[in-house]
Design a protein around this motif. Structure first.
Motif: not given
Length: 222
Positions: A14-33, A35-38, A66-71
């Motif tokens: 499910t994660l692989n399909e979700f990331l098929g057209d995305r670079s990150y879990i939320e938004g366009f930059v790495p975030s706490q989202a 980190v949580a899924v990772y 990771k602690d300094s990532l937004p969100g």
């Protein structure tokens, strides 16, 4: 709903399909989202889950910061496909105007249309006046004599005597080729639609007493 159990094959799929057209879990930059899924994934996905593996390796490079990532890190089930639905469209704003009311102040639609028509006509007129681009080429020819006794000045005079619409002769020089023999190297600019290389070669080699052959030393678009 989220991704489900990210330690299981179905969750990772499910994660692989979700990331098929995305670079990150939320938004366009790495975030706490991310980190949580990772952290829920725990280890690199299998190679056949290419999107998830690409994302995992990318987020791994951020682990030292990771602690300094937004969100704000939320519960794991708040991420994933359940959060991808498009937001509902806002209800249309009620129009208090009565379409049937008479417009007491008139309408500027006709004036706007006339202004657009004038601008379009001005543009078309300006475009029509713009001269068409003429394709030209700069050609350098090597004109070779029969031997060292050939009159090179006569060869140059012969070449420059060739006239045609769209042909302009340029600089020239005599270049030694060995055994006392020299060749005439001469440049010209031609309009591609009017003068061809074949025409130049044919006209120059017409004087068989002087010219042995003609080669193209350089050919560049102007």
């Amino acid at each position: 709903m989220g991704f489900g159990d990210l330690k299981s094959q179905s969750g990772l799929q499910t994660l692989n399909e979700f990331l098929g057209d995305r670079s990150y879990i939320e938004g366009f930059v790495p975030s706490q989202a991310d980190v949580a899924v990772y952290e829920a994934v725990g280890k690199a996905p299998a190679a056949n889950l290419s999107h998830a593996l690409r994302w995992y390796n990318h987020i791994t490079s951020y682990q030292s910061q990771k602690d300094s990532l937004p969100g704000v890190k939320k519960s794991l089930d708040s991420y994933g496909p359940a959060g991808t639905a498009a937001p509902a469209k806002p209800a249309p704003v009620a129009d208090d105007d009565d379409d049937d009311d008479e417009d007491l102040f008139g309408s500027d639609d006709e004036e706007t249309k006339a202004l657009k028509a004038k601008r379009l006509a001005d543009y078309e007129a300006k475009k029509a006046k713009k001269p068409a681009l003429i394709a030209k080429s700069n050609i350098i020819l090597d004109v070779k004599p029969w031997d060292d006794t050939t009159d090179m000045d006569a060869i140059e005079k012969h070449v420059r005597s060739i006239e045609a619409d769209g042909l302009l002769w340029g600089a020239s020089k005599f270049v030694p080729v060995g055994y006392g023999i020299r060749k005439l190297q001469i440049s010209c600019v031609v309009e591609d639609d009017k003068v061809s290389v074949d025409f130049l070669e044919e006209e120059i080699t017409k004087n068989e007493d002087l010219v042995q052959s003609v080669d193209i030393a350089a050919f560049n678009k102007v």
